[in-house]
Write a protein that holds these residues in place. Sequence first.
Motif, short mmCIF file in Angstrom:
data_model
loop_
_atom_site.label_atom_id
_atom_site.label_comp_id
_atom_site.label_asym_id
_atom_site.label_seq_id
_atom_site.Cartn_x
_atom_site.Cartn_y
_atom_site.Cartn_z
N ALA A 174 0.74 -1.17 -0.04
CA ALA A 174 0.06 0.08 0.06
C ALA A 174 1.05 1.23 0.07
O ALA A 174 1.87 1.13 0.66
N MET A 175 0.61 2.27 -0.96
CA MET A 175 1.43 3.45 -0.87
C MET A 175 0.63 4.58 -0.85
O MET A 175 -0.31 4.86 -1.82
N ALA A 176 0.93 5.39 0.03
CA ALA A 176 0.14 6.84 -0.16
C ALA A 176 1.00 7.71 -1.18
O ALA A 176 2.17 7.40 -1.20
N MET A 177 0.18 8.80 -1.62
CA MET A 177 0.80 9.79 -2.33
C MET A 177 0.57 11.07 -2.26
O MET A 177 -0.31 11.46 -1.51
N GLY A 178 1.59 11.83 -2.85
CA GLY A 178 1.41 13.20 -2.49
C GLY A 178 1.87 13.97 -3.74
O GLY A 178 2.73 13.56 -4.53
N TRP A 179 1.75 15.30 -3.75
CA TRP A 179 1.89 16.49 -4.64
C TRP A 179 2.84 17.65 -3.71
O TRP A 179 2.42 17.92 -2.86
N PHE A 180 3.86 17.71 -4.21
CA PHE A 180 4.71 19.02 -3.82
C PHE A 180 5.09 20.00 -4.74
O PHE A 180 4.99 19.55 -5.96
N ARG A 181 5.47 21.14 -4.58
CA ARG A 181 5.87 22.13 -5.68
C ARG A 181 6.92 22.78 -5.19
O ARG A 181 7.41 23.02 -3.62
N GLN A 182 7.77 23.29 -6.05
CA GLN A 182 9.07 23.88 -5.58
C GLN A 182 9.15 25.08 -6.73
O GLN A 182 9.41 24.86 -7.97
#
Length: 126
Positions: free
Chosen positions: A33-41
């Motif tokens: 099971a893998m949680a996911m995310g979005w980040f920005r720079q």
Amino acid sequence: QVQLVESGGGLVQAGGSLTLSCAASGRTFSNYAMAMGWFRQAPGKEREFVATISWSGSSTYYSNSVKGRFTISRDSGKSTAYLLMDSLKPEDTAVYFCAARQGSTPSSSRFDYPYWGQGTQVTVSS
């Protein structure tokens, strides 16, 4: 291992919309099971949290700066995550990164994510 490939970035006028996609693959991603995310720079700034989603898709969290404008989701097969971005502002301009972590629980900390995509540029013109 996990491979993440983002797509969907581009140039858009303020007030417009874009949808980013993140395609995940690899043995680790298939077996856990893998949680996911979005980040920005943005240039000259640290990488910041945007949104995250649990393995099941039932839990989502957003940064205050995008809450109500962005929506994170994932497909039924769990291998692709999306970031629908509405009402875009010039301050949303950044390179957007997809990330994944083992476990079902989402996280807003970039230090919790060992797997990252290469990033996709989003530019919002005023």
